[in-house]
Design a protein around this motif. Structure first.
Motif, PDB file in Angstrom:
ATOM      1  N   ALA A   1       0.838  -1.198   0.000  1.00  0.00           N
ATOM      2  CA  ALA A   1       0.000   0.000   0.000  1.00  0.00           C
ATOM      3  C   ALA A   1       0.877   1.255   0.000  1.00  0.00           C
ATOM      4  O   ALA A   1       0.568   2.235  -0.689  1.00  0.00           O
ATOM      5  CB  ALA A   1      -0.943  -0.021   1.199  1.00  0.00           C
ATOM      6  N   ASP A   2       1.966   1.237   0.749  1.00  0.00           N
ATOM      7  CA  ASP A   2       2.873   2.390   0.795  1.00  0.00           C
ATOM      8  C   ASP A   2       3.498   2.657  -0.566  1.00  0.00           C
ATOM      9  O   ASP A   2       3.658   3.813  -0.974  1.00  0.00           O
ATOM     10  CB  ASP A   2       3.970   2.172   1.838  1.00  0.00           C
TER      11      ASP A   2
ATOM     12  N   LYS B   1       0.929   4.317  -2.751  1.00  0.00           N
ATOM     13  CA  LYS B   1       0.785   5.700  -2.294  1.00  0.00           C
ATOM     14  C   LYS B   1       1.917   6.573  -2.845  1.00  0.00           C
ATOM     15  O   LYS B   1       1.677   7.670  -3.344  1.00  0.00           O
ATOM     16  CB  LYS B   1       0.779   5.730  -0.767  1.00  0.00           C
ATOM     17  N   GLU B   2       3.144   6.094  -2.780  1.00  0.00           N
ATOM     18  CA  GLU B   2       4.296   6.838  -3.288  1.00  0.00           C
ATOM     19  C   GLU B   2       4.200   7.075  -4.788  1.00  0.00           C
ATOM     20  O   GLU B   2       4.470   8.172  -5.274  1.00  0.00           O
ATOM     21  CB  GLU B   2       5.586   6.090  -2.975  1.00  0.00           C
TER      22      GLU B   2
ATOM     23  N   SER C   1       1.400   9.615  -5.531  1.00  0.00           N
ATOM     24  CA  SER C   1       1.840  10.942  -5.088  1.00  0.00           C
ATOM     25  C   SER C   1       2.890  11.540  -6.017  1.00  0.00           C
ATOM     26  O   SER C   1       2.939  12.753  -6.196  1.00  0.00           O
ATOM     27  CB  SER C   1       2.404  10.873  -3.670  1.00  0.00           C
TER      28      SER C   1
ATOM     29  N   CYS D   1      -1.306  15.583  -4.659  1.00  0.00           N
ATOM     30  CA  CYS D   1      -2.301  15.126  -3.690  1.00  0.00           C
ATOM     31  C   CYS D   1      -2.211  15.943  -2.408  1.00  0.00           C
ATOM     32  O   CYS D   1      -1.118  16.149  -1.881  1.00  0.00           O
ATOM     33  CB  CYS D   1      -2.082  13.649  -3.353  1.00  0.00           C
TER      34      CYS D   1
ATOM     35  N   ILE E   1      -3.717  11.413   0.781  1.00  0.00           N
ATOM     36  CA  ILE E   1      -3.855  10.101   0.146  1.00  0.00           C
ATOM     37  C   ILE E   1      -3.689   9.017   1.201  1.00  0.00           C
ATOM     38  O   ILE E   1      -2.798   9.088   2.042  1.00  0.00           O
ATOM     39  CB  ILE E   1      -2.854   9.909  -1.018  1.00  0.00           C
ATOM     40  N   GLN E   2      -4.598   8.059   1.152  1.00  0.00           N
ATOM     41  CA  GLN E   2      -4.533   6.910   2.044  1.00  0.00           C
ATOM     42  C   GLN E   2      -4.792   5.678   1.193  1.00  0.00           C
ATOM     43  O   GLN E   2      -5.776   5.623   0.457  1.00  0.00           O
ATOM     44  CB  GLN E   2      -5.577   7.018   3.148  1.00  0.00           C
ATOM     45  N   VAL E   3      -3.913   4.697   1.293  1.00  0.00           N
ATOM     46  CA  VAL E   3      -4.069   3.449   0.557  1.00  0.00           C
ATOM     47  C   VAL E   3      -4.025   2.303   1.555  1.00  0.00           C
ATOM     48  O   VAL E   3      -3.136   2.237   2.400  1.00  0.00           O
ATOM     49  CB  VAL E   3      -2.965   3.269  -0.509  1.00  0.00           C
TER      50      VAL E   3
ATOM     51  N   ALA F   1      -8.266   3.076  -1.908  1.00  0.00           N
ATOM     52  CA  ALA F   1      -7.573   4.356  -1.781  1.00  0.00           C
ATOM     53  C   ALA F   1      -8.570   5.499  -1.637  1.00  0.00           C
ATOM     54  O   ALA F   1      -9.641   5.489  -2.248  1.00  0.00           O
ATOM     55  CB  ALA F   1      -6.693   4.602  -2.989  1.00  0.00           C
TER      56      ALA F   1
ATOM     57  N   ILE G   1      -8.187   9.503  -2.272  1.00  0.00           N
ATOM     58  CA  ILE G   1      -7.235  10.437  -2.875  1.00  0.00           C
ATOM     59  C   ILE G   1      -7.901  11.801  -3.007  1.00  0.00           C
ATOM     60  O   ILE G   1      -8.953  11.925  -3.631  1.00  0.00           O
ATOM     61  CB  ILE G   1      -6.778   9.946  -4.264  1.00  0.00           C
TER      62      ILE G   1
END
Length: 81
Positions: free
Chosen positions: A4-5, A8-9, A12, A17, A20-22, A32, A34
Protein backbone atom coordinates in the motif's frame (compact mmCIF):
# COMPACT_ATOMS: atom_id res chain seq x y z
CA UNK A 1 4.58 -8.14 -3.93
CA UNK A 2 3.21 -4.58 -4.06
CA UNK A 3 2.55 -2.71 -0.81
CA UNK A 4 0.00 0.00 0.00
CA UNK A 5 2.87 2.39 0.79
CA UNK A 6 4.42 1.74 -2.62
CA UNK A 7 1.14 2.56 -4.39
CA UNK A 8 0.78 5.70 -2.29
CA UNK A 9 4.30 6.84 -3.29
CA UNK A 10 3.71 6.17 -6.99
CA UNK A 11 0.38 8.02 -7.06
CA UNK A 12 1.84 10.94 -5.09
CA UNK A 13 4.78 11.18 -7.50
CA UNK A 14 2.50 11.39 -10.54
CA UNK A 15 -0.42 13.40 -9.18
CA UNK A 16 -0.52 16.39 -6.81
CA UNK A 17 -2.30 15.13 -3.69
CA UNK A 18 -3.40 17.02 -0.61
CA UNK A 19 -4.24 13.73 1.09
CA UNK A 20 -3.86 10.10 0.15
CA UNK A 21 -4.53 6.91 2.04
CA UNK A 22 -4.07 3.45 0.56
CA UNK A 23 -5.07 0.25 2.34
CA UNK A 24 -4.61 -3.36 1.38
CA UNK A 25 -2.73 -6.27 2.85
CA UNK A 26 -2.88 -9.06 0.30
CA UNK A 27 -0.54 -7.46 -2.26
CA UNK A 28 -3.08 -7.31 -5.09
CA UNK A 29 -6.31 -5.67 -3.86
CA UNK A 30 -6.26 -2.11 -2.55
CA UNK A 31 -8.58 0.71 -1.45
CA UNK A 32 -7.57 4.36 -1.78
CA UNK A 33 -8.87 7.76 -0.75
CA UNK A 34 -7.23 10.44 -2.88
CA UNK A 35 -7.76 14.18 -2.49
CA UNK A 36 -6.28 16.23 -5.33
CA UNK A 37 -6.82 19.69 -6.78
CA UNK A 38 -6.44 18.01 -10.20
CA UNK A 39 -9.89 16.46 -9.63
CA UNK A 40 -11.72 19.81 -9.50
CA UNK A 41 -14.20 20.10 -12.35
CA UNK A 42 -13.71 16.49 -13.46
CA UNK A 43 -16.13 13.60 -13.33
CA UNK A 44 -15.40 10.28 -11.60
CA UNK A 45 -14.16 8.55 -14.76
CA UNK A 46 -11.75 11.39 -15.57
CA UNK A 47 -10.45 11.34 -11.98
CA UNK A 48 -9.82 7.60 -12.11
CA UNK A 49 -8.06 8.03 -15.45
CA UNK A 50 -5.67 10.52 -13.80
CA UNK A 51 -4.85 7.98 -11.09
CA UNK A 52 -4.38 5.19 -13.64
CA UNK A 53 -2.08 7.49 -15.61
CA UNK A 54 0.01 8.10 -12.47
CA UNK A 55 0.23 4.33 -11.90
CA UNK A 56 1.13 3.60 -15.52
CA UNK A 57 1.76 -0.04 -16.40
CA UNK A 58 1.72 -1.03 -12.73
CA UNK A 59 -2.07 -1.14 -12.90
CA UNK A 60 -1.95 -3.99 -15.40
CA UNK A 61 1.19 -5.75 -14.23
CA UNK A 62 1.32 -5.45 -10.45
CA UNK A 63 -2.06 -4.34 -9.11
CA UNK A 64 -5.07 -6.59 -9.58
CA UNK A 65 -7.73 -4.27 -8.13
CA UNK A 66 -7.81 -0.70 -6.86
CA UNK A 67 -11.01 0.74 -5.43
CA UNK A 68 -10.83 4.54 -5.30
CA UNK A 69 -12.63 7.40 -3.64
CA UNK A 70 -11.45 10.51 -5.50
CA UNK A 71 -12.39 13.97 -4.26
CA UNK A 72 -11.38 17.55 -4.88
CA UNK A 73 -10.19 19.52 -1.83
CA UNK A 74 -13.51 21.39 -1.81
CA UNK A 75 -15.54 18.16 -1.79
CA UNK A 76 -13.32 16.74 0.95
CA UNK A 77 -13.83 19.88 3.09
CA UNK A 78 -17.62 19.59 2.67
CA UNK A 79 -17.59 15.94 3.72
CA UNK A 80 -15.48 16.69 6.79
CA UNK A 81 -18.11 19.13 8.01
Amino acid sequence: MVSADYIKEVISAGLPCEYIQVNGDDGTHFDAVIISPAFSGRNRVQRHQLVYQALGDRMRAEIHALSMKTLSPEEWAQQQG
